[in-house]
Design a protein around this motif. Structure first.
Motif, PDB file in Angstrom:
ATOM      1  N   PHE A 488      42.713  50.964 -17.913  1.00  0.00           N
ATOM      2  CA  PHE A 488      43.319  50.273 -18.880  1.00  0.00           C
ATOM      3  C   PHE A 488      44.803  50.818 -18.893  1.00  0.00           C
ATOM      4  CE2 PHE A 488      39.293  48.992 -20.621  1.00  0.00           C
ATOM      5  CZ  PHE A 488      39.399  47.689 -20.609  1.00  0.00           C
ATOM      6  N   GLY A 489      45.220  51.889 -18.451  1.00  0.00           N
ATOM      7  CA  GLY A 489      46.779  52.338 -18.245  1.00  0.00           C
ATOM      8  C   GLY A 489      47.290  51.719 -17.059  1.00  0.00           C
ATOM      9  N   TYR A 490      46.484  51.839 -15.898  1.00  0.00           N
ATOM     10  CA  TYR A 490      47.013  51.392 -14.634  1.00  0.00           C
ATOM     11  C   TYR A 490      46.435  50.441 -13.698  1.00  0.00           C
ATOM     12  CZ  TYR A 490      49.358  56.019 -15.043  1.00  0.00           C
ATOM     13  OH  TYR A 490      50.233  56.891 -15.382  1.00  0.00           O
ATOM     14  N   THR A 491      45.365  49.863 -13.993  1.00  0.00           N
ATOM     15  CA  THR A 491      44.525  48.841 -13.090  1.00  0.00           C
ATOM     16  C   THR A 491      44.457  47.680 -13.971  1.00  0.00           C
ATOM     17  OG1 THR A 491      43.111  50.928 -12.179  1.00  0.00           O
ATOM     18  CG2 THR A 491      42.423  48.402 -11.786  1.00  0.00           C
ATOM     19  N   PHE A 492      44.304  47.402 -15.177  1.00  0.00           N
ATOM     20  CA  PHE A 492      44.003  46.292 -15.660  1.00  0.00           C
ATOM     21  C   PHE A 492      45.044  45.520 -15.750  1.00  0.00           C
ATOM     22  CE2 PHE A 492      43.873  43.717 -19.641  1.00  0.00           C
ATOM     23  CZ  PHE A 492      42.653  42.862 -19.503  1.00  0.00           C
ATOM     24  N   ASN A 493      45.140  44.399 -15.544  1.00  0.00           N
ATOM     25  CA  ASN A 493      46.320  43.212 -15.425  1.00  0.00           C
ATOM     26  C   ASN A 493      46.373  42.704 -16.810  1.00  0.00           C
ATOM     27  OD1 ASN A 493      48.450  41.263 -15.026  1.00  0.00           O
ATOM     28  ND2 ASN A 493      48.148  41.686 -12.834  1.00  0.00           N
ATOM     29  N   TYR A 494      47.161  42.898 -17.667  1.00  0.00           N
ATOM     30  CA  TYR A 494      47.192  42.159 -18.962  1.00  0.00           C
ATOM     31  C   TYR A 494      47.734  40.976 -18.592  1.00  0.00           C
ATOM     32  CZ  TYR A 494      46.252  47.010 -21.054  1.00  0.00           C
ATOM     33  OH  TYR A 494      45.618  48.187 -21.414  1.00  0.00           O
ATOM     34  N   ALA A 495      48.450  40.641 -17.675  1.00  0.00           N
ATOM     35  CA  ALA A 495      49.123  39.425 -17.928  1.00  0.00           C
ATOM     36  C   ALA A 495      48.195  38.186 -17.237  1.00  0.00           C
ATOM     37  CB  ALA A 495      50.398  39.084 -16.963  1.00  0.00           C
ATOM     38  N   THR A 496      47.170  38.775 -16.454  1.00  0.00           N
ATOM     39  CA  THR A 496      46.430  37.844 -15.673  1.00  0.00           C
ATOM     40  C   THR A 496      44.668  37.874 -15.757  1.00  0.00           C
ATOM     41  OG1 THR A 496      46.396  39.174 -13.695  1.00  0.00           O
ATOM     42  CG2 THR A 496      48.149  37.568 -13.873  1.00  0.00           C
ATOM     43  N   GLN A 497      44.442  38.889 -16.549  1.00  0.00           N
ATOM     44  CA  GLN A 497      42.991  39.515 -16.870  1.00  0.00           C
ATOM     45  C   GLN A 497      42.621  39.370 -18.046  1.00  0.00           C
ATOM     46  OE1 GLN A 497      42.921  43.259 -14.244  1.00  0.00           O
ATOM     47  NE2 GLN A 497      41.209  42.184 -13.143  1.00  0.00           N
ATOM     48  N   GLU A 498      41.357  39.249 -18.520  1.00  0.00           N
ATOM     49  CA  GLU A 498      40.945  39.429 -20.034  1.00  0.00           C
ATOM     50  C   GLU A 498      39.712  40.004 -19.967  1.00  0.00           C
ATOM     51  OE1 GLU A 498      38.363  35.247 -20.566  1.00  0.00           O
ATOM     52  OE2 GLU A 498      40.121  35.138 -20.711  1.00  0.00           O
ATOM     53  N   VAL A 499      39.393  40.753 -21.113  1.00  0.00           N
ATOM     54  CA  VAL A 499      38.149  41.491 -21.504  1.00  0.00           C
ATOM     55  C   VAL A 499      37.367  40.440 -21.928  1.00  0.00           C
ATOM     56  CG1 VAL A 499      37.143  43.097 -22.836  1.00  0.00           C
ATOM     57  CG2 VAL A 499      39.380  43.410 -21.711  1.00  0.00           C
ATOM     58  N   ASN A 500      36.134  39.996 -21.378  1.00  0.00           N
ATOM     59  CA  ASN A 500      35.119  39.169 -21.966  1.00  0.00           C
ATOM     60  C   ASN A 500      33.748  39.558 -22.148  1.00  0.00           C
ATOM     61  OD1 ASN A 500      33.448  36.793 -21.960  1.00  0.00           O
ATOM     62  ND2 ASN A 500      35.010  35.592 -20.792  1.00  0.00           N
ATOM     63  N   PRO A 501      33.504  39.965 -23.303  1.00  0.00           N
ATOM     64  CA  PRO A 501      32.342  40.704 -23.625  1.00  0.00           C
ATOM     65  C   PRO A 501      31.042  39.610 -23.376  1.00  0.00           C
ATOM     66  CG  PRO A 501      34.020  41.164 -25.393  1.00  0.00           C
ATOM     67  CD  PRO A 501      34.371  40.038 -24.633  1.00  0.00           C
ATOM     68  N   PHE A 503      30.522  37.634 -20.889  1.00  0.00           N
ATOM     69  CA  PHE A 503      30.114  37.851 -19.627  1.00  0.00           C
ATOM     70  C   PHE A 503      29.874  39.000 -19.487  1.00  0.00           C
ATOM     71  CE2 PHE A 503      33.213  33.904 -18.125  1.00  0.00           C
ATOM     72  CZ  PHE A 503      32.159  33.257 -18.728  1.00  0.00           C
ATOM     73  N   GLY A 504      30.286  40.177 -20.357  1.00  0.00           N
ATOM     74  CA  GLY A 504      30.191  41.487 -19.853  1.00  0.00           C
ATOM     75  C   GLY A 504      30.901  41.951 -18.640  1.00  0.00           C
ATOM     76  N   ALA A 505      32.177  41.472 -18.551  1.00  0.00           N
ATOM     77  CA  ALA A 505      32.967  41.675 -17.479  1.00  0.00           C
ATOM     78  C   ALA A 505      34.543  41.401 -17.680  1.00  0.00           C
ATOM     79  CB  ALA A 505      32.645  40.629 -16.257  1.00  0.00           C
ATOM     80  N   ILE A 506      35.452  42.034 -16.718  1.00  0.00           N
ATOM     81  CA  ILE A 506      36.806  41.894 -16.748  1.00  0.00           C
ATOM     82  C   ILE A 506      36.867  40.571 -15.797  1.00  0.00           C
ATOM     83  CG2 ILE A 506      38.990  42.739 -16.089  1.00  0.00           C
ATOM     84  CD1 ILE A 506      37.624  44.364 -18.437  1.00  0.00           C
ATOM     85  N   VAL A 507      37.695  39.521 -16.291  1.00  0.00           N
ATOM     86  CA  VAL A 507      37.649  38.394 -15.638  1.00  0.00           C
ATOM     87  C   VAL A 507      39.033  37.772 -15.579  1.00  0.00           C
ATOM     88  CG1 VAL A 507      35.181  37.593 -15.852  1.00  0.00           C
ATOM     89  CG2 VAL A 507      37.192  36.632 -17.469  1.00  0.00           C
ATOM     90  N   LEU A 508      39.491  36.868 -14.590  1.00  0.00           N
ATOM     91  CA  LEU A 508      40.724  36.246 -14.732  1.00  0.00           C
ATOM     92  C   LEU A 508      40.828  35.151 -15.560  1.00  0.00           C
ATOM     93  CD1 LEU A 508      41.548  35.504 -10.834  1.00  0.00           C
ATOM     94  CD2 LEU A 508      42.446  37.447 -12.190  1.00  0.00           C
ATOM     95  N   ARG A 509      42.099  35.344 -16.378  1.00  0.00           N
ATOM     96  CA  ARG A 509      42.393  34.211 -17.340  1.00  0.00           C
ATOM     97  C   ARG A 509      42.235  32.874 -17.200  1.00  0.00           C
ATOM     98  NH1 ARG A 509      47.318  35.868 -21.255  1.00  0.00           N
ATOM     99  NH2 ARG A 509      47.224  38.048 -21.546  1.00  0.00           N
ATOM    100  N   ARG A 510      42.637  32.589 -15.879  1.00  0.00           N
ATOM    101  CA  ARG A 510      42.818  31.265 -15.399  1.00  0.00           C
ATOM    102  C   ARG A 510      41.203  30.530 -15.431  1.00  0.00           C
ATOM    103  NH1 ARG A 510      44.259  33.613 -10.291  1.00  0.00           N
ATOM    104  NH2 ARG A 510      42.588  33.445  -8.910  1.00  0.00           N
ATOM    105  N   ALA A 511      40.061  31.277 -15.367  1.00  0.00           N
ATOM    106  CA  ALA A 511      38.874  30.705 -15.171  1.00  0.00           C
ATOM    107  C   ALA A 511      38.659  29.774 -16.516  1.00  0.00           C
ATOM    108  CB  ALA A 511      38.033  31.893 -14.977  1.00  0.00           C
ATOM    109  N   ASN A 512      39.142  30.141 -17.596  1.00  0.00           N
ATOM    110  CA  ASN A 512      38.825  29.509 -18.971  1.00  0.00           C
ATOM    111  C   ASN A 512      40.124  30.046 -19.891  1.00  0.00           C
ATOM    112  OD1 ASN A 512      37.800  27.790 -20.977  1.00  0.00           O
ATOM    113  ND2 ASN A 512      36.212  29.391 -21.393  1.00  0.00           N
TER     114      ASN A 512
END
Length: 574
Positions: A488-501, A503-512
């Motif tokens: 969460f400091g270096y890899t997670f892209n806060y602008a394009t990704q979301e935390v989706n519990p 789904f139990g996964a890190i996914v792209l925001r644009r999916a929904n």
């Protein structure tokens, strides 16, 4: 060997002898009549001395091909008197007979040693090196049984036709009493050929020795390079092993620290009992004062098992009776019960009444019909029970966030609920192998469908089914903490990704995509998206301000960097 080849070698030798009569660097014309005279004299020598001559009598050949006729003018068309290059003499008196030139002279006729006119040939005087090249080639290439004939004929031309010593040199007498020019004779050239062959063999041996030395040098260099690379690899391996050992030591130290941290922060069993006692007392009082079927349920950290010593109690009311109960009425009842510091927030997103209980030294927030929060707490509790590392990690992450002042949903940072969702999804999706299952994606007969306030809240709550789920992941809590902070400091892209519990996964925001409400005119997109596991169109980090995002990332980055160095004090700001 044919007569044509013999005449070709003889012709080259005649031209060589003629050039020997010219000073080096000068040139002279020799007429066709002169060349025809040479061959006429050769023919006569064969005719006069055929008994002792020779291995290659050629008088008939000369007569047949009119080589003794000056009007023939065909000397410049012969290629050693044989058009088949595979049978040519190829000792090469420059360009006279089409051979590769041994004559090193560029002063005449565009680099040639001679040229032909209509009735003459122009020869250039030879340098010593030119003569030596020609004679070496003669010794190597002219067949031995030609050599005495040529040596005798050249000596005869010198004495009886040219009346000069030509290219010079001594004379010998053969066993048959014939006088010959030594440099063209068989015995002389046999010795010379052996010397040349020995010299060439010596040169070849020297080259082979050099080649062998070069090969040995190359192999030595390759071996040295191999050993150097091996040393570098071994050194890199040692460094990697040392670093791995150091990291293991760091992980162990971190794990020991956060185990102690958890023990120091976790609410005691007695404290949990106080919360349950307060719930029972509150339920009893409300049933006595409002409706005898009222039910009080607790949620939040005490329900999930992630409670700290300083945690507040969170409770909600159900079954309020036919007349119901407003939040203001609830606050009045709380005052009647003689709880302290009672207040209410009727206009909050979730209306709440708060109070302090001096008997248990607890602050408590009470809501009405907040079923989703109860289910959320039960989901978190189920995940907590599956792996002991979950609780340890939660208290460590919470402590870091609190010390770095990013744990405050009310001031535009992350709430505890948002942070615990980040941890759950990380352990589901980014831990390798995963430590937590995706309970909302389990669809078996044992999972009953549950709909709360119109939302699907189904999940497999039987945590016993997953007691060994994360056992394949053998990382310590300390190592997993570093992995979480790095991600969460270096890899997670806060602008394009979301935390989706859900789904139990890190996914792209644009999916929904999920966006701020229309009433929020200050931003077009959320700076952080962490969805609620059940109310999936709700961003539980929606209150996080864009200006605070860098502080959140910096918290994770700085803490990871500090732990990587083994600096626990800086990471936890002790």
């Amino acid at each position: 060997m044919s007569r044509a080849q013999f005449i070709g070698y003889l012709y080259d030798s005649i031209l060589f002898e003629c050039s020997g009569q010219i000073s080096s660097g000068n040139s002279r014309r020799f007429t066709m009549d002169h060349l025809a005279g040479c061959f006429r004299r050769v023919r006569e020598m064969y005719e006069q001395d055929r008994a002792r001559l020779l291995d290659m009598p050629s008088d008939n050949y000369i007569r047949q091909h009119r080589l003794d006729d000056p009007d023939n003018n065909s000397y410049n068309s012969y290629n050693s008197y044989d058009s088949d290059s595979s049978n040519s003499s190829n000792i090469g008196y420059n360009g006279y007979s089409g051979y590769s030139g041994y004559i090193d002279n560029n002063d005449y006729n565009n680099g040639g040693g001679c040229s032909y006119g209509d009735d003459y040939v122009v020869l250039v005087g030879l340098k010593t090196s030119d003569s030596q090249k020609f004679l070496d080639s003669y010794a190597k290439k002219v067949p031995e049984h030609f050599q005495n004939d040529i040596a005798y004929l050249i000596r005869g031309l010198r004495d009886n036709y040219w009346h000069s010593r030509g290219s010079g040199g001594t004379y010998d007498v053969l066993p048959n009493k014939l006088k010959v020019a030594t440099k063209f004779a068989q015995e002389h050239n046999g010795r010379k050929r052996r010397k040349i062959e020995q010299k060439e063999a010596d040169i070849a041996a020297a080259r082979e020795a050099i080649s062998r030395q070069e090969e040995e040098h190359r192999l030595k260099q390759e071996e040295e390079e191999r050993k150097r690379l091996q040393r570098e690899q071994e050194e890199a391996k040692r460094e990697a092993e040392q670093r791995a050992a150091e990291l293991r030591r760091i992980h162990e130290t971190i794990t020991q620290y956060i185990d102690k941290l958890q023990a120091s922060l976790t609410a005691s069993r007695a404290r949990e009992d106080q919360v349950f006692s307060l719930r029972n007392r509150l339920e009893k009082e409300l049933r006595a004062r409002c409706h005898d079927q009222i039910k009080v349920s607790h949620f939040g950290s005490f329900a999930s098992g992630l409670c700290c010593k300083t945690s507040d109690a969170d409770m909600t009311l159900f079954d309020l009776g036919p007349n119901g109960l407003s939040i203001e009425e609830l606050a009045c009842v709380l005052c009647q019960i003689q709880f302290h510091h009672v207040s209410c927030l009727p206009n909050a997103k979730v209306p709440v009444a708060t109070f302090f209980d001096p008997a248990t030294d607890l602050f408590c927030d009470v809501t009405i019909k907040n079923r989703i929060s109860v289910v959320n707490s039960r989901l978190i509790e189920t995940y907590r029970r599956m792996d002991y590392r979950f609780s340890t990690l939660w208290f460590a992450v919470r402590q870091i966030a609190q010390k770095h002042e990013i744990l405050s949903g009310s001031t535009g940072y992350l709430s505890s609920y948002a942070l615990v969702m980040m941890l759950i999804v990380f352990l589901q999706d980014k831990a390798e192998p995963p430590i937590l299952p995706k309970l909302q994606k389990v669809r078996t007969g044992s999972v009953e469908r549950s709909v709360v306030d119109g939302y699907d809240c189904s999940f497999d709550s039987n945590w016993d089914n997953y007691e060994v789920f994360g056992s394949e992941n053998t990382k310590s809590a300390g190592e997993l903490l570093m992995d979480f902070l790095r991600y969460f400091g270096y890899t997670f892209n806060y602008a394009t990704q979301e935390v989706n519990p859900n789904f139990g996964a890190i996914v792209l925001r644009r999916a929904n995509p999920i966006s701020p409400p229309a009433s929020d005119t200050t931003r077009s997109a959320y700076s952080v998206v962490i969805r609620d596991p059940f109310i999936t169109d709700r961003n539980v980090a929606g209150g996080c301000r864009p200006s605070n995002l860098q502080n959140i990332k910096s918290c994770f980055q700085e803490s990871y960097n500090a732990l990587f160095r083994g600096d626990i004090d800086t990471a936890f700001k002790r």
